[in-house]
Design an enzyme around this catalytic site. Sequence first.
Site, PDB file in Angstrom:
ATOM      1  CG  ASP A  25      -4.207  -1.461   3.170  1.00  0.00           C
ATOM      2  OD1 ASP A  25      -4.475  -2.128   1.827  1.00  0.00           O
ATOM      3  OD2 ASP A  25      -4.109  -1.098   3.336  1.00  0.00           O
ATOM      4  CG  ASP A  41      -1.372   1.215   1.399  1.00  0.00           C
ATOM      5  OD1 ASP A  41      -2.958   1.424  -0.376  1.00  0.00           O
ATOM      6  OD2 ASP A  41      -1.688   1.755   2.346  1.00  0.00           O
ATOM      7  CG  ASP A  97      -1.836   1.790   7.325  1.00  0.00           C
ATOM      8  OD1 ASP A  97      -1.563   2.076   5.775  1.00  0.00           O
ATOM      9  OD2 ASP A  97      -1.878   3.375   7.273  1.00  0.00           O
TER      10      ASP A  97
END
Length: 665
Positions: free
Chosen positions: A563, A370, A559
């Site tokens: 996700d 990410d 995080d």
Amino acid sequence: MKNQTQIKHIHKEKECCSHDDNHESHQHNEDSHNHDDHDHDHDHGDNENTSLLLGRWPLWLSLTILAIFLFVTFGLKIEINKYTEIALMLSAYLLAGYKTIALAIRKITRGDLFNEFTLMTIATLGAFYIGQYSEGVAVMIFYEIGELIQDLAVSKSKRSIKALLDIRPDAVTVTRENKDLEVNPQEVLIGEIILVKAGEKVALDGILHSESGVFNTAALTGESKPAVKSKGEQILAGMINTEKTVEIETRALFKDSKLSRILEMVQEATARKAPTQLMVSRLAKIYTPIVFGLALLIILVPMIFVSNYDFQQWLYRGMVFLVIACPCALTISIPLGYFGGIGLASRNGILVKGSNFLDIVTEIDTLVSDKTGTLTKGVFKVQKVETLMDRDKFISLTASLENYSTHPVAKAFVQFAGANSLTKPTDVEEISGHGLKGKVSDYLVLCGNTKLMKKFDISFPEEIEKIVETIVVVAIDNKYAGYLTIADEIKEDSLQTIKDLKALGIETIMLSGDKQAITSQIASSLQIEKSYGDLLPEDKVRIVQELKDQGKNIAFVGDGVNDAPVIALANVGIAMGGLGSDAAIETADIVIQNDQPSKIVSAIKAGKITKSIVYQNITLAMGIKVVVMILGAGGIATLWEAVFADVGVALLAILNAFRIQGKSL
């Protein structure tokens, strides 16, 4: 986005086969591990070791009987009556081995004929049968001493892991009715104010109530540099206040603190076995029957080919073969190696939720990451200010109006301007999807995107439309006055992390919900060749699944709540634990506690170190055992040598496993 049930289902699939129902190899000492599940047991390590040692008093009495017997017969050369010798040695044998014999009988009654307890019992009873009483007792005594050493090693290793994190104080000072009271942390409620003096540990999660404070976060993050916190910032249980007394407003109960959850994860981690451990467990079920068969062949086959065949001589050789073949060095040194690896990772601010993930993380070939909060800080900062008027006045007017908004972009600019330059705006109107309109010190101020300017027919330079970063365009009294750009900062170690991953042969792919232009710009700065923007959570799941279908071993790091499904889907899910969401942390297999991407590389290194030492132990144990088994079958090695070789190999393997504790990442 997948629901929580789906997330847990995927996660459970990765934990399959992680619990071995046949793990009874040290069950005869299970009563000495009663403290393992207690909180703060690192404070009682010496007591636990003492309990383990004193609890084996029958073993020490047996050893004393054997030592006196050997001294009298071999040292003083005094001949002892045969029946007296049998009585003494049988007593010593039962004192030392009664638990092992009982376990052997229990397993045989269950249909499990081939195990190390049966192996040791048959070997020692065989020694008694051929009249080698003292050797039979010695084999059982040293086998039990080896088991005790292994229990002590396991206990120490488990305590060292928990001691890295279980640093919660037993008492906390709370302010109630204008009085400072010392209470148990479990009694403190959410919203109460606790006092933490200089040098004290924080007991509960909360926010800083004092103006500022300095905290050592090493136990949670592995970061030695003190963290400076301001009023309203998050403070976590486990941090140490390094300066003046501070007040903290609690935001979680003692049992719900992030540290408590981490501790639970650490304890669960030691129960999840690596593929290597499972492989050894499976091989043991094949290995042990083969050993019994070979011992039987050593005893019986010479009957056909040896003219002066002596049954007792060949039975003795078979017993030597059985003793050295005992797999205890493998069954203990391998788990110890993985305990050491989990401890090494924990000391460096990396929580590995199971030894299986230490193995898997070494095999990844693709890291999917990410962007926001993972490779970037997730904190917006003003990058550029361009204005046609006085810069200070432009900043003051814009920040005063932006102070009305709670948007992260607005907060970033207000922080950049500073509180001293702000004036309270009036007639503020928030125009959804466009920006803000209001009066500041008799000036009509418009702050927002280019759509806001177009809405009020305010002309602005064309090049503004080409700017990639988040932009705020400002008009004052219906005239274009300037713009400012705001961007998420790249973490200091992100670029080096990508370079280190490339050196390990691991490709990095970046995914983001941000627009593609911003995503591509960040990827270019980090030398990441593949990046995808404008993604929804389900798009991330789709991309990772496609990579898995191509045969890639995927680690995903993120995080946010969005996700969590991808973290669960990847071969190894990694969460940023400092600022990460609970969903991401709970779903992940590995948690980076200080949010540094470089710790991903450290986790891989911890896995490689652990795997290397585990395989060294397998090679060492099997190599020495094969040599001594051949010597035993050939009549060269004695029972004494066999038992010393067996215990010696176990000790060498244990010491080698402990080397992991001294490694640096």
